[in-house]
Structures are given as C-alpha cells and as structure tokens.
Design a protein around this motif. Structure first.
Motif, PDB file in Angstrom:
ATOM      1  N   ASN A  18     -22.558 -19.940   4.987  1.00  0.00           N
ATOM      2  CA  ASN A  18     -23.105 -19.349   6.207  1.00  0.00           C
ATOM      3  C   ASN A  18     -24.503 -19.881   6.496  1.00  0.00           C
ATOM      4  N   LEU A  19     -25.311 -20.053   5.453  1.00  0.00           N
ATOM      5  CA  LEU A  19     -26.637 -20.626   5.627  1.00  0.00           C
ATOM      6  C   LEU A  19     -26.565 -22.055   6.143  1.00  0.00           C
ATOM      7  N   ILE A  20     -25.612 -22.828   5.601  1.00  0.00           N
ATOM      8  CA  ILE A  20     -25.445 -24.217   6.030  1.00  0.00           C
ATOM      9  C   ILE A  20     -25.046 -24.273   7.508  1.00  0.00           C
ATOM     10  N   ALA A  21     -24.140 -23.389   7.902  1.00  0.00           N
ATOM     11  CA  ALA A  21     -23.703 -23.353   9.302  1.00  0.00           C
ATOM     12  C   ALA A  21     -24.885 -23.034  10.226  1.00  0.00           C
ATOM     13  N   TYR A  22     -25.664 -22.020   9.858  1.00  0.00           N
ATOM     14  CA  TYR A  22     -26.817 -21.611  10.667  1.00  0.00           C
ATOM     15  C   TYR A  22     -27.861 -22.732  10.732  1.00  0.00           C
ATOM     16  N   CYS A  23     -28.141 -23.318   9.578  1.00  0.00           N
ATOM     17  CA  CYS A  23     -29.196 -24.336   9.510  1.00  0.00           C
ATOM     18  C   CYS A  23     -28.787 -25.626  10.224  1.00  0.00           C
ATOM     19  N   THR A  24     -27.492 -25.960  10.193  1.00  0.00           N
ATOM     20  CA  THR A  24     -27.022 -27.157  10.883  1.00  0.00           C
ATOM     21  C   THR A  24     -27.283 -27.052  12.375  1.00  0.00           C
ATOM     22  N   VAL A  25     -27.055 -25.856  12.920  1.00  0.00           N
ATOM     23  CA  VAL A  25     -27.274 -25.634  14.351  1.00  0.00           C
ATOM     24  C   VAL A  25     -28.763 -25.602  14.683  1.00  0.00           C
ATOM     25  N   LYS A  26     -29.549 -24.890  13.869  1.00  0.00           N
ATOM     26  CA  LYS A  26     -30.967 -24.682  14.166  1.00  0.00           C
ATOM     27  C   LYS A  26     -31.850 -25.859  13.770  1.00  0.00           C
ATOM     28  N   GLU A  27     -31.529 -26.487  12.630  1.00  0.00           N
ATOM     29  CA  GLU A  27     -32.409 -27.526  12.099  1.00  0.00           C
ATOM     30  C   GLU A  27     -31.826 -28.936  12.213  1.00  0.00           C
ATOM     31  N   GLY A  28     -30.514 -29.034  12.449  1.00  0.00           N
ATOM     32  CA  GLY A  28     -29.895 -30.338  12.591  1.00  0.00           C
ATOM     33  C   GLY A  28     -29.129 -30.777  11.349  1.00  0.00           C
ATOM     34  N   LEU A  80     -26.582 -41.440  15.506  1.00  0.00           N
ATOM     35  CA  LEU A  80     -25.767 -42.213  16.435  1.00  0.00           C
ATOM     36  C   LEU A  80     -25.015 -41.360  17.441  1.00  0.00           C
ATOM     37  N   PHE A  81     -24.527 -40.201  16.999  1.00  0.00           N
ATOM     38  CA  PHE A  81     -23.629 -39.424  17.860  1.00  0.00           C
ATOM     39  C   PHE A  81     -24.215 -38.104  18.359  1.00  0.00           C
ATOM     40  N   PHE A  82     -25.268 -37.603  17.705  1.00  0.00           N
ATOM     41  CA  PHE A  82     -25.833 -36.320  18.125  1.00  0.00           C
ATOM     42  C   PHE A  82     -27.277 -36.440  18.604  1.00  0.00           C
ATOM     43  N   SER A  83     -27.790 -37.650  18.604  1.00  0.00           N
ATOM     44  CA  SER A  83     -29.144 -37.920  19.119  1.00  0.00           C
ATOM     45  C   SER A  83     -30.187 -36.985  18.523  1.00  0.00           C
ATOM     46  N   GLU A  84     -30.073 -36.729  17.217  1.00  0.00           N
ATOM     47  CA  GLU A  84     -31.049 -35.856  16.576  1.00  0.00           C
ATOM     48  C   GLU A  84     -32.430 -36.512  16.579  1.00  0.00           C
ATOM     49  N   LYS A  85     -33.454 -35.695  16.732  1.00  0.00           N
ATOM     50  CA  LYS A  85     -34.819 -36.179  16.819  1.00  0.00           C
ATOM     51  C   LYS A  85     -35.240 -36.872  15.529  1.00  0.00           C
ATOM     52  N   VAL A  86     -35.773 -38.078  15.675  1.00  0.00           N
ATOM     53  CA  VAL A  86     -36.228 -38.839  14.511  1.00  0.00           C
ATOM     54  C   VAL A  86     -37.755 -38.898  14.543  1.00  0.00           C
ATOM     55  N   THR A  87     -38.402 -38.097  13.694  1.00  0.00           N
ATOM     56  CA  THR A  87     -39.862 -38.105  13.598  1.00  0.00           C
ATOM     57  C   THR A  87     -40.291 -38.944  12.404  1.00  0.00           C
TER      58      THR A  87
END
Length: 294
Positions: free
Chosen positions: A77-87, A260-267
């Motif tokens: 459940n933590l992984i699911a939540y964190c994937t959405v919120k943190e990437g 490549l597919f979700f355009s996650e922010k790269v800092t």
C-alpha cells in the motif's frame, strides 16, 4: 539466469501498473486486496492444490508467513501511494536500495563476508536514497519524506526474511509454493478486513474496475516473488550479491520507463541520487564477487 531476468521485468511491471492506476481512477486498496487473492489462486494453480489447512500449524515457516503477509499488505500500500505521489523512480530506488538491510544481516545469518567494499556500498546507499527522494520544493511536507523511508525499511526487512525462510525453512519447490500461498492468504485476509471496515464506515464503494485492476496486478506480483525465491534458491550468487544484482536491474529498467513513457521530472539531485544508487549496488555486488572481504 531466467529467474533473475523474469524477476526484474515482473517487479518493474508492478510499479508501472500503479502509475497507470492513478490515471484511471483505480482504488489502490481494493486493487491490492484483489491482487493478493489473485496471487492465492495463481499459486494454487501452479501447485495443483490448496495447501492451507489445519496441518499448516506444524510448518516451521508458518510464523514467518503470518508476519510477512501482514508486512506485504502494508508495504505494498505504501508503494502504491508513493508511486503516485513521488513517482516511479523515487519509489523504486527507495524500495530496491533496501538491499543494504539483508546485506547487513548476511554475515550473522549465513556467515557471508562483509568487507570494506560492501561496507562502502552500504554507506553510499543512504545519501542515494535521500537525494533521489528529495525534490527542489521548499514547501514540501516532512511527512512526505517518511513514505520512501518506510518503504526502504519495510522492503529491506521483507527481503531479509524471504532469504532466511528460503535458506532455513523451505526444502522443496512444492514447499516454496505452499509458503508463498500462505503468505498471500494472510496479506489478502488483512486487506479484506481493511476493506470491510472502510465499507462499513462509508469511506469507499466497491467497483468492478478495481477488481479487474487487482487481477491484472496479482499475476505478475505472484510470479515476481516466485521467480525471486527460485533465483535465490539457485545458489548462483550469495544473498548479499543476488539481491543487489536483482535490484539494480529493477532500478535501471524502472527509471528508464519512467523517463521515457511517464515524463517524470529529472532534477540534478535525482540524477546524482540515481547514479549513487547504481554505484552502491555495484559496490555491494563487487564486494561479494571479490570474495576477499576487502
């Protein structure tokens, strides 16, 4: 080697599915509960039997199945939540760099060498997790930083217990499948109780799409554990190297897909953190392959 590659691909699929679920309005709780009962059915089909019975109380691994099943539900459940919120990248690194925990336990449980190279890898892992999970947002709540940390600790303890049970309590392939089924039954039961409580409180409503999402999630989830256990059982590498090699593949593949597919922010911080995570895993694996303890 097949089991290693399969474990990498299947684990990556889990993170990607959670990302898709947020786009389609899937209730993660309901999907996760359906996922665990799907794992039970899948395991029974693989085994050709339903192994949960009164005789299960005589199995030495049953207490571990009870503990791990409860933890699987919480961490998932933590992984699911964190994937959405943190990437995907942040969650994957926090999840897979937890390998430092079983590496620390390896000398005490299996007599494996923990030399200078492995220790260096462990020390590098901690700033790697911090930098990868840190974003350039001064308004970010401290509580949000706790989720990757909790995933890091919980996943590490689970990896440690998986290897321990495989090494000391499971003697055959059939027993291996039986153990995983018991673990998923516990996780599914914990989830079902949670869903019932939420329904009674009027917090959630059941929907068929959540059930379908859980079925789609459950099949790769079952086989990700199945393949990992078989890879560890193969004895190709010590546990202090096998888990790092498995995890570096998951980190790299997940990061590549996220970019490549979700355009996650790269800092810059995340890039440094990702590089350090790869370095940490390589150092730990190299320390095992050297076999010199230095």
């Amino acid at each position: 080697m097949f089991y290693l590659l399969a474990s990498i691909v299947l684990n990556t699929i889990l993170f990607v599915l959670f990302k898709f679920y947020s786009r389609f309005g899937i209730d993660n709780l309901q999907a996760i509960v359906a996922n665990y009962w799907t794992c039970v059915v899948t395991g029974c089909l693989v085994l050709g039997d339903f192994p949960v019975s009164v005789a299960s109380v005589d199995e030495s691994w049953l207490p571990w199945a009870l503990l791990m099943g409860s933890m699987f539900f919480s961490v998932f459940n933590l992984i699911a939540y964190c994937t959405v919120k943190e990437g995907i990248t942040t969650t994957t690194v926090a999840n897979k760099l937890s390998l430092v925990i079983p590496v620390i336990f390896a000398p005490f449980l299996y007599g494996e060498t923990l030399g200078a190279i492995k220790i260096a890898g462990i020390l590098v892992a901690f700033p790697a997790v911090y930098l990868t999970t840190k974003v350039e947002d001064h308004g970010r709540k401290t509580q949000e930083l706790l989720w990757p940390i909790l995933i890091f600790v919980g996943s590490g303890l689970l990896d440690t217990m998986v290897k321990y049970v495989q090494a000391f309590h499971v003697k055959s392939d059939a027993e291996l499948v039986s153990f995983t089924i018991h673990t998923f039954v516990v996780a599914g039961t914990a989830g079902l109780i949670t869903v019932i409580v939420q329904l009674l409180r009027g917090k959630i409503r059941l929907h068929w799409k959540n059930l379908l999402a859980g079925i789609v999630l459950g099949i790769p989830n079952y086989f990700s554990i199945y393949c990992l256990l078989h890879f560890l059982k193969s004895g190709i590498m010590h546990s202090s190297a096998a888990i790092p090699v498995n995890n570096i593949g998951i980190v790299l593949l997940s990061a590549l897909i996220a970019i490549l597919f979700f355009s996650e922010k790269v800092t810059k911080l995340r890039v440094v953190g990702l590089i350090l995570s790869i370095l940490a895993i390589l150092l730990i694996a190299l320390g095992d392959l050297n076999g010199t303890g230095v």
